[in-house]
Every structure is written in structure tokens, then in C-alpha cells.
Design an enzyme around this catalytic site. Structure first.
Site, PDB file in Angstrom:
ATOM      1  N   GLU A  15      22.408 -21.831  12.075  1.00 44.85           N
ATOM      2  CA  GLU A  15      22.429 -19.980  12.237  1.00 44.85           C
ATOM      3  C   GLU A  15      21.558 -20.003  13.918  1.00 44.85           C
ATOM      4  O   GLU A  15      22.225 -18.592  14.053  1.00 44.85           O
ATOM      5  CB  GLU A  15      21.495 -19.405  11.264  1.00 44.85           C
ATOM      6  N   HIS A  18      20.180 -26.507  12.245  1.00 45.60           N
ATOM      7  CA  HIS A  18      20.039 -24.898  12.002  1.00 45.60           C
ATOM      8  C   HIS A  18      21.003 -24.119  12.862  1.00 45.60           C
ATOM      9  O   HIS A  18      21.124 -23.413  13.676  1.00 45.60           O
ATOM     10  CB  HIS A  18      18.931 -24.211  12.991  1.00 45.60           C
ATOM     11  N   CYS A  22      17.650 -27.401   7.502  1.00 44.89           N
ATOM     12  CA  CYS A  22      16.741 -27.949   7.434  1.00 44.89           C
ATOM     13  C   CYS A  22      15.534 -28.259   6.467  1.00 44.89           C
ATOM     14  O   CYS A  22      15.378 -29.121   5.677  1.00 44.89           O
ATOM     15  CB  CYS A  22      15.523 -26.674   8.102  1.00 44.89           C
TER      16      CYS A  22
END
Ligand code: GLN
Length: 536
Positions: free
Chosen positions: A511, A509, A384
Site C-alpha cells: 500500500e 506493505h 504483513c
């Protein structure tokens, strides 16, 4: 009939209620049950989206774009569940819904009170979650006795009463401290905490006791006696090497069977193999020699509070288990990175990650971290804001666009290589106004991204306002930085530098999508690349 497991916490916060709820969910899934989660947060923010990561830790984003508490991340990482907006509710949200209804005249002039109006609103959120699943796991944030959590505790008490003691299990997570000078585990804080819960009308059926070590039988006996809980229902939750060992620890004490019996469900087949394998792999990694440690640097600005990067840390753990790698994360405060010290700071580093973030502080240091990785062939992974600073770095140092910047940091920059979309510019409120949640994108053939994902179509979660300005894309391409994935609406999603061992950055993102049994391929391949660079 929906079944509920309610989890409250006592003595102090940060005992791992979220991980406990997630582990219980994992065990129930291994027994074949369909589950769902609800996190009830007593604070007054409408959602955690505008909260400072220093105070609150990371904001976890769901597929449908809800900005939620980081505990929801644990729920997803331990189970197959994919959460939505209604899996997280704060007191602020409940109050704002109530006030809206009152303004619309829905209460016909009645007096609006905590009981029954607020509790009804909470109960209906709980009932919504229980629909269409076998068991709903409800976690109440904070610690019993907190003034804000009272309406939530009252609501679950009422649900217990309405069910005449059936279909509900109340679990209380407490702390049993060890006093070094007297070499003793102390039960008094647990006694007090259960007493507080009792004074609110709830007798817990199961206690999960966090402590630095395994609870001996005599301590369990004492806790049972003082708290009116069956001795076999006092569960020990000692400190563990890894949170992913908790499901196994709880199962060894038969927590899963107790829950099923209590909820009057039949005991289905139960398989713990996958969790045993995780524990086995973690132990094998631990016993490896320190000389083989892969060092990953994370150059961020919230490095003092690791909870701000919770999902990134967990994604690395998943990748570590997948690749069986001994891995160390080195936190580097981006404000401290300069041209002079970069070489020293990144000595012995095998991979550099620049995570997401907001605001100007630490930006120039992050740009230097990217430059160092690019020029020294160190594997680089940007997420990001990490992708945006990679774009700025390349503009300044390769395209020679002097002072190129994002309009987030320099609204008057001559070269706005990262900029806001026109429709974003019109938004004045800060809550939930970003590009949020899942968005589809397509990966180009012959790219590193394609090799990593092994597919063309992606759907990844977003949380940002600014974008790589597509007007500059051709300039970048001619100088060796490629866009390797684009969103459906034509925005750059992944960039890479083919002429580098591993240089990749994404606008989304990843994650938020990594799970212990489904590690994210970007993290897995970044760790593999770092391992390669270690060999060189
Ligand atoms: N501040 C940047 C933006 O809003 C990046 C956000 C992030 O990293 N999550 O676009």
C-alpha cells in the site's frame, strides 16, 4: 536559486493540508517542474514510528525506511516523487539534533536558544530540500497559533525576509464554515486565523478556503478585504467526492499560474488531461447502479479510525479507478469475529483483506477471517500481520499443529511458525528498530505473484519484526501453501495457495507504493478477483 511554497493551516486541523500540498505538487509536475516536499511537524516525538495509530493515524514508510507522517503518503500518491528520511522532520528531531550538538561542544559554551539555534536548524532542513529541484513545497503541521509551531513559522518568516519577498509564496489553508440555521458562510474564523499569522510576521499571498460548498464572489471579496489578500488569490476548495479531484479544482482557478508568476518562473506547457480522466472515471463509477457494488471486508483492530489504514484505502481507490469498479469497504472489528458469526459478518463479501498490525488484541478474530476466506473460496489478501495470521491459520487448521502461533503473541508456543530473527531479539529500544523500508526479493516462476507482477524482481517496503519461520516452509508446501517470493537474505516475502481462486499474502506493505497513476498490481488483481467472485 531555490523557490519555496510554504503552506500553513488555520482555524482547525484535518482540513486537508497534506492533500492540498500534494495537489499543488501534482500541478507543478504537470507544468514540467521538478519538485520536492518537506513536512515539518511541531510535535515532540522524534519520528511518528512509535505513535499510536489511534491518535496519529498510519505511519507511512519511505523507501529508505523512515517512519513518517501520513501526509507524506499523499505527496507520493499524487506525484512521481519518492521521499526519503529528510522529507519529514519533527520538533522532537530538531531538539534532539540540537542537544546532541550542544553535548559535543559544537556551540563552544554559547547559550542555545530557539532563535537563532532552533530556527537555523529548521532553515537548514528547508534549504536541503530546495537543493536540486525547481520548487520545494513546505507544509507546516498543526494550526497557526499552536504553541509548538511557533519556531517553524518564525523560520519560514526569516526565509521570506532573507529572499526580500521573492522566490517564496506563502499559502494559508483556512476554513469557511456554513451555518445552517442562518444559511450563511462565515468568514470570521478565516479573518482571525490570518490575523494570527500576521501577528507572527507573515502576510499570506494566497488563501485556500475549505468549505462545504463553492465560495460565492461576495464571500471571496469580503475575505480579501479583511485579510489583505488579492481577491483573485482567494481560492475556493469545496468538499469534493474524491481527493483526486482537487488538482483539477485548483487548476480551474488558475492556482498553478499564480504560483509560477509569483515565483518568477516561466510558464511551461501544461497538460491536465490525466486529471480530467480521473475525474471522468470517478463520475462514471458513481453513476453506476448500486447493484454492481463489490464489497471488500477489512478485518482490522483500528477500524474506528480510518486514518490508521490510510494507504490501504487510497490503494483501493487507485485500483478502483484502474478497474472502473464500484467498491465498498466494510470495516470489521477483528475482536468481534467468532466461529458463530463469521458467516453472517462475511455475507455478501467478495474479498477479505487482513491488514498489518501489532499486538495480541484481535488476533484470533483475524485468524478466523482467514479461515473463512480459505474454506469458502473468497478472494483473500493478507498484508504483513495479515500474512503472519494466514501462516498461523494454515498451521493450526491444515497442518494440525495445535496452538501454533507467532512468538509475538505466545512467546512459549510449541510451534513458532512466525518468529523473530536472532538479531532482532537483541534490540531493546522501540524507535526505528524494525525491518524497515525497501528490500529486494525474487518471485518464483509459475506463481500467482508472478502473474500479478509480470516480473521477477521486486523491491517493496517493510515495517515489521517477525517473519514466517522458514524452518516450516517444507511442511506448508506439501499441504498446498507455497512461498512464491523470497527476499535476498532468504526470508519468505509472498505466500499463496494455488488451489484457491485467489489467496495471496505478503510480508511487505504494498500500500505504500501505490500511486494514483501507478496503482499497485496486488490491489488491482485482488479487486479483479473480487469482481470475478461477484459474478459466480
Ligand atoms: N506485528 C508484526 C511484526 O512486527 C506485523 C507488523 C505489521 O503488520 N506491520 O512482525
Amino acid at each position: 536559486m531555490p523557490k519555496y511554497i510554504f503552506i500553513t493551516g488555520g482555524v482547525l486541523s484535518s482540513l486537508g493540508k497534506g492533500v492540498t500540498a500534494a495537489s499543488i505538487g501534482a500541478l507543478l509536475e504537470e507544468m514540467g517542474y521538478k519538485i520536492n516536499f518537506l513536512k515539518l511537524d511541531p510535535y515532540l516525538n522524534v519520528d511518528p514510528g512509535t505513535m499510536n495509530p489511534y491518535q496519529h493515524g498510519e505511519v507511512f514508510v519511505t523507501d529508505d525506511g523512515a517512519e513518517t507522517d501520513l501526509d507524506l503518503g499523499h505527496y507520493e500518491r499524487f506525484t512521481t516523487v519518492s521521499l526519503k528520511k529528510n522529507n519529514s522532520i519533527t520538533a522532537g528531531k530538531i531538539y534532539s539534533q540540537l542537544i546532541e550538538k550542544e553535548r559535543r561542544g559544537e556551540f563552544l559554551g554559547g547559550t542555545i536558544q530557539t532563535i537563532p539555534h532552533m530556527t537555523n536548524e529548521i532553515k537548514s532542513a528547508i534549504h536541503d530540500i530546495g537543493r536540486d529541484v525547481d520548487i520545494a513545497i513546505i507544509e507546516i503541521g498543526g494550526t497557526v497559533g499552536d504553541i509548538e509551531s511557533w519556531p517553524f513559522i518564525e523560520s519560514i518568516r526569516q526565509i521570506g525576509l532573507e529572499n526580500k519577498g521573492k522566490n517564496c509564496v506563502f499559502i494559508h489553508l483556512t476554513y469557511v464554515p456554513y451555518i445552517e440555521t442562518s444559511d450563511e458562510l462565515k468568514t470570521k474564523p478565516t479573518q482571525h486565523s490570518v490575523r494570527t499569522l500576521l501577528s507572527l510576521g507573515i502576510q499570506p499571498e494566497i488563501l485556500i478556503c475549505r468549505s462545504p460548498m463553492e465560495l460565492p464572489e461576495n464571500i471571496k471579496k469580503k475575505i480579501a478585504l479583511f485579510t489583505n489578500v488579492e481577491e483573485s488569490n482567494v481560492i475556493s476548495a469545496p468538499d469534493l467526492e474524491s481527493i483526486y479531484e482537487l488538482p483539477l479544482k485548483l487548476a480551474q482557478q488558475n492556482l498553478h499560474e499564480k504560483l509560477i508568476n509569483s515565483l518568477e518562473l516561466t510558464n511551461k506547457s501544461f497538460n491536465l488531461e490525466r486529471w480530467k480522466n480521473i475525474s471522468y472515471t470517478l463520475n462514471a463509477i458513481k453513476s453506476e447502479s448500486g447493484n454492481s457494488t463489490i464489497n471488500i471486508a477489512i478485518a482490522g483492530k483500528y477500524v474506528e479510525l480510518k486514518d490508521a489504514y490510510k494507504s490501504i484505502i487510497e490503494s483501493f481507490k487507485h485500483a478502483q479507478i484502474e478497474t472502473k469498479t464500484k467498491l465498498q469497504i466494510n470495516w470489521i472489528d477483528s475482536e468481534k469475529i467468532t466461529d458463530d458469526n463469521a458467516k453472517l459478518l462475511f455475507e455478501d463479501i467478495h474479498g477479505i483483506l487482513v491488514p498489518g498490525g501489532f499486538g495480541l488484541r484481535g488476533i484470533e478474530g483475524k485468524i478466523k477471517a482467514v479461515q473463512f476466506a480459505r474454506q469458502n473460496n473468497i478472494p483473500f489478501f493478507g498484508i504483513c500481520l495479515g500474512m503472519q495470521v494466514a501462516v498461523i491459520e494454515f498451521a493450526r487448521n491444515v497442518l494440525k499443529l495445535e496452538n501454533a502461533n507467532s512468538t509475538e503473541f505466545d512467546p512459549n508456543t510449541e510451534h513458532s511458525v512466525v518468529d523473530m530473527l536472532e538479531e532482532q531479539k537483541k534490540i531493546r529500544y522501540k524507535g526505528a528498530t524494525m525491518r524497515l523500508g525497501n528490500q529486494d526479493c525474487k518471485i518464483n516462476a509459475n506463481s500467482l505473484a508472478r502473474k500479478i507482477y509480470q516480473k521477477t524482481d521486486l523491491s517493496e517496503r517493510h515495517r515489521h519484526r517477525y517473519e514466517f519461520n522458514p524452518a516450516y516452509a517444507d511442511k506448508y508446501a506439501t499441504q498446498g501453501l507455497q512461498i512464491s517470493a523470497m527476499s535476498e537474505d532468504g526470508l519468505p516475502e509472498i505466500i499463496e495457495i494455488p488451489n484457491h481462486p485467489f489467496f495471496i499474502a505478503c510480508q511487505f506493505h504494498p500500500e505504500f507504493k501505490s500511486k494514483v497513476f501507478a496503482p499497485h498490481p496486488l490491489f488491482v488483481n485482488f479487486v479483479k478477483a473480487a469482481k470475478e467472485s461477484f459474478k459466480d
